[in-house]
Design a protein around this motif. Structure first.
Motif, short mmCIF file in Angstrom:
data_model
loop_
_atom_site.label_atom_id
_atom_site.label_comp_id
_atom_site.label_asym_id
_atom_site.label_seq_id
_atom_site.Cartn_x
_atom_site.Cartn_y
_atom_site.Cartn_z
N ASP A 33 39.06 33.19 49.31
CA ASP A 33 38.12 34.10 49.98
C ASP A 33 36.80 34.19 49.22
OD1 ASP A 33 40.18 34.77 51.82
OD2 ASP A 33 40.98 36.21 50.38
N SER A 34 36.24 33.05 48.87
CA SER A 34 34.93 33.00 48.20
C SER A 34 34.88 33.79 46.90
CB SER A 34 33.81 33.52 49.12
OG SER A 34 33.87 32.91 50.36
N THR A 35 36.02 33.89 46.25
CA THR A 35 36.10 34.65 45.00
C THR A 35 37.05 33.90 44.09
OG1 THR A 35 35.90 36.68 46.30
CG2 THR A 35 36.63 36.93 44.03
N ARG A 37 40.00 34.24 42.11
CA ARG A 37 41.08 35.20 41.95
C ARG A 37 42.05 34.68 40.91
NH1 ARG A 37 42.65 38.24 45.99
NH2 ARG A 37 43.47 39.35 44.21
N ARG A 59 26.96 42.73 42.59
CA ARG A 59 26.84 41.49 43.35
C ARG A 59 27.63 40.37 42.70
NH1 ARG A 59 23.83 36.89 44.42
NH2 ARG A 59 23.13 36.72 46.57
N TYR A 60 28.35 39.59 43.52
CA TYR A 60 29.15 38.47 43.04
C TYR A 60 29.08 37.36 44.08
CZ TYR A 60 33.44 35.87 41.82
OH TYR A 60 34.35 34.90 41.49
N ARG A 61 28.73 36.16 43.65
CA ARG A 61 28.74 35.02 44.56
C ARG A 61 29.25 33.79 43.81
NH1 ARG A 61 27.51 38.69 47.22
NH2 ARG A 61 25.90 38.90 48.82
N PRO A 77 37.47 39.55 39.92
CA PRO A 77 37.88 40.95 39.91
C PRO A 77 39.26 41.17 39.29
CG PRO A 77 38.03 40.03 42.14
CD PRO A 77 37.36 39.00 41.30
N VAL A 279 39.18 47.62 38.81
CA VAL A 279 38.95 46.29 38.23
C VAL A 279 38.99 46.30 36.71
CG1 VAL A 279 37.62 45.36 40.18
CG2 VAL A 279 36.41 46.53 38.31
N THR A 358 29.83 44.57 37.83
CA THR A 358 29.74 43.64 38.96
C THR A 358 30.35 44.24 40.23
OG1 THR A 358 29.86 41.71 37.51
CG2 THR A 358 30.49 41.37 39.82
N TRP A 359 31.50 44.85 40.10
CA TRP A 359 32.26 45.24 41.30
C TRP A 359 31.99 46.66 41.77
CZ3 TRP A 359 34.01 41.37 44.05
CH2 TRP A 359 34.17 40.14 43.39
#
Ligand code: SF4
Ligand code: SF4
Ligand code: SF4
Ligand code: SF4
Lengths: 389, 268
Positions: A33-35, A37, A59-61, A77, A279, A358-359
């Motif tokens: 999911d674009s993270t 993990r 922000r996280y990308r 996270p 987190v 970040t989160w």
């Protein structure tokens, strides 16, 4: 321990195989999911090859790297906390006999939800993560009545650590004495070396288990250039660290300013959503409740991650919640992490991993808050991170 | 309910409908298997969706679905309260006025003129209000619709004379427990999770959709900084906050403030 060895990129899967043969579930970083993990992974093909993470306050990308590094990112996270202290677990269950006594008492179903195996090998742990592991372990198991299930999980854990070669913008592990260099707390420590025609891992061992494992992987002796490059890796990360916090002073500072106007200012911005505590790799708060079913014959004791940002967290019998205002809840979080944790457990509760920064959906930054309250900081003041696009 | 499980006559459970879509009652029907377990222990007295049989009060537990939108409903809820030991309001309609509370922001007389051929036959109130605006409510289950597990938990707790396990902290806490990566921080997806009460298990985010706020405001909601972080303009903020729980005070205040900002021309 033994001399550092070199594992070629294509031989790293042999380490997974060795762990699988010993009955371990390998947990490590993987893109979902674009993270990035932490999840069960089968081999190097599941690692985030060529992927990096861009982090800022709130922000996280993910982004593509120019190389094929397997560990060329910082933190997602998730932390080891999900395995040390599963987010939602049944501690025990029992049935009621007609005479009211409990029967069929069982702790069999006690592990958390699916995907939470007991015996794990964690690959990819960074320096901050190893410190966080030790801090949380002290909290969970350092008392007189450690939970036997959590004890078993802790004892079974194998750690394959990875040296950071780059630091993210929200990292401040150096301030907390928790990184970026890995110095202990691993079974095997990997340092990834990568250039145009060279992709290897320098492997050091930190335990007998680690040595036994490494013996099952094809390795060669490390050359002096490779050893030098490995040594330079965490030093490079250290140079990139931008955020700072004065860990020596912050405890006195916060205790001396419990009525500082900044608490009200941050309360205006804070959503009291609790993401920071969720987190955080060391936040340990849980709620424990006994739940009966509809028939009234079955009872389960459930333990779930909780947060001091929830009003009920400070509920006192007869007096209601002690911390109603957002101000008092943010202050609880920050003073516990950076001050009263030390009184309670003899260390800071923060390793400077930056996850809470970040989160946080609105990008509240614990280092900036410390600065606002007056912590002595070093280096140039940072511009407030923009949150565009 | 004072006698507890095993008492001579089983407790009676009544389900009442006000202005609503029946979705919450359907949640109860979807608990069929579990309800069979209690069939012997609870007598279902009034359940419009499940059976036409009805029993005179008093009732031990009344589950009330829907909001109050007519003078008749305002009278009826008082009668039901008088006949109920424990009154549980279920769903966004019963706890916040529901989607139909959008009328609270508009002119109802104009709606009826537009919609009905003979508006004079329509007897309706200017607002859609939650049950708690009319009578004392003992327990509220949020959501549009309510969550099945929360409903079963509430009934189990009432039967066992214990406090139900219902928390009103943010959806984010459930989202993180579940292990869903944050859509807002990780993808810029607008999500009302930080200002919305838990209870759904962070369902929408687990399917990649931002929280729509159907459980209404969390215990200490602070929508302003979230609106700013998401980057919503005034119209977008108003639309996001005026759905299932438009009239819940925290969402209403925030949408009115956003609307006012829009009127003076500022984007934020
Ligand atoms: S307080 Fe923040 S930076 Fe410190 S360990 Fe927890 S999440 Fe990491
Ligand atoms: S900061 Fe809050 S959630 Fe974290 S351990 Fe302390 S009291 Fe618990
Ligand atoms: S500091 Fe940020 S993450 Fe923590 S509760 Fe406040 S808004 Fe949420
Ligand atoms: S996806 Fe939504 S509910 Fe989940 S943590 Fe992010 S803001 Fe909160």
């Amino acid at each position: 321990m033994t001399d550092d060895r070199v594992i070629a990129r294509e031989d790293l899967d042999a380490l997974f195989d060795a762990l699988h043969r010993c009955g371990y579930t390998v947990v490590g970083p993987t893109v979902r999911d674009s993270t990035i993990r932490l999840a069960e992974i089968a081999g190097t093909r599941d690692l985030p090859a060529g992927v990096t993470d861009e982090q800022e306050a709130g922000r996280y990308r993910l982004a593509q790297r120019e190389d094929a590094a397997l560990f060329g990112f910082n933190l997602g996270p998730d932390s080891l906390k999900r395995w040390q202290l599963p987010p939602d677990r049944t501690v025990w269950r029992a049935r009621r006999k007609p005479d009211g006594e409990l029967t069929d008492f069982s702790t069999d179903a006690r592990s958390g939800p699916a995907g939470m195996p007991d015996r794990i090998a964690y690959i990819g742990a960074r320096a901050c993560e190893l410190h966080a592991r030790a801090i949380l372990e002290r909290v969970l198991l350092g008392g007189n009545h450690p939970d036997p299930e959590l004890r078993e999980r802790a004892d079974a854990l194998i750690v394959i650590a990875v040296q950071c070669g780059e630091a993210g913008p929200t990292c401040f592990c150096a301030s907390m004495g928790a990184g970026p260099k890995v110095t202990s707390g691993y079974d095997i420590l990997l340092t990834e070396l990568l250039d145009a025609d060279h992709h290897v891992f320098i492997a050091a061992t930190g335990s007998v288990r680690g040595e036994e494992l490494l013996a099952e992987v094809p390795t060669r002796r490390a050359g002096s250039e490779e050893l030098a490059a490995a040594r330079a890796t965490p030093a490079r990360a250290a140079e990139q660290i931008q955020r700072k916090l004065d860990a020596d002073w912050v405890k006195e500072l916060l205790y001396a300013h419990l009525e500082h106007p900044e608490w009200e200012s941050v309360a205006q911005r804070c959503l009291t959503c609790g993401n920071c505590t969720m987190v955080c790799p060391t936040c340990f708060c849980t709620s424990v409740e006994d739940v009966t079913d509809l028939t009234g014959e079955q009872v389960e004791r459930r333990q779930q991650w909780d947060s001091c940002f929830a009003v009920d967290h400070s509920y006192m019998h007869g007096g209601g919640p002690a911390r109603q205002s957002a101000r008092s809840r943010y202050r609880q979080w920050m003073t516990h992490k950076l001050a009263s944790w030390d009184d309670q457990f003899g260390t800071s509760g923060c390793v400077g991993c930056g996850r809470c920064i970040t989160w946080c959906p609105v990008g509240i930054d614990i280092t900036e808050e410390a600065q606002a309250i007056g912590a002595v900081t070093h280096g140039p003041a940072r511009a407030t991170p923009a949150k565009e696009d | 309910m004072d006698e507890g499980p095993g008492a001579v006559s089983p407790p009676t459970l009544a389900v009442w409908k006000f202005s609503s879509c029946d979705g919450c009652q359907l949640t109860l029907l979807h608990c069929e298997d579990e309800l069979l377990q209690v069939a012997g222990r609870v007598r279902i007295a009034e359940f419009l969706e499940a059976t036409s049989a009805s029993v005179e009060g008093p009732y031990d537990v009344s589950l009330v679905e829907g909001s109050v939108t007519t003078p008749h409903e305002a009278d009826r809820i008082r009668e039901i309260r008088a006949q109920s030991r424990v009154l549980v309001a279920i769903g966004a309609c019963a706890t916040a006025g529901g989607i139909q509370a959008l009328r609270n922001f508009a002119d109802v007389a104009e709606f009826t003129r537009l919609v009905y051929a003979t508006p004079d036959y329509i007897s309706t109130l200017a607002t859609s209000t939650p049950i708690s605006a009319h009578v004392k409510v003992d327990l509220e289950l949020r959501g549009c619709p309510i969550d099945r597990d929360q409903l079963l938990e509430a009934i189990s707790a009432l039967l066992a004379h214990r406090r139900p396990r219902l928390r009103a902290h943010s959806v984010c806490i459930e989202c993180k427990r579940r292990g869903t990566p944050c859509l807002l921080v990780g993808g810029g997806v607008p999500c009302l999770g930080p200002v919305t009460a838990a209870g759904c298990g962070a369902l929408c985010p687990s399917y990649g959709r931002g929280c729509f706020g159907c459980f209404g405001p969390q215990e200490t909601p602070n929508p302003e900084p979230l609106i700013e972080a998401v980057g919503w303009g005034s119209d977008e903020a108003v639309r996001a906050l005026r759905t299932f729980n438009a009239a819940a005070p925290a969402f209403r205040h925030a949408s009115e403030a956003a609307a006012a900002r829009g009127r003076i021309g500022g984007r934020r």
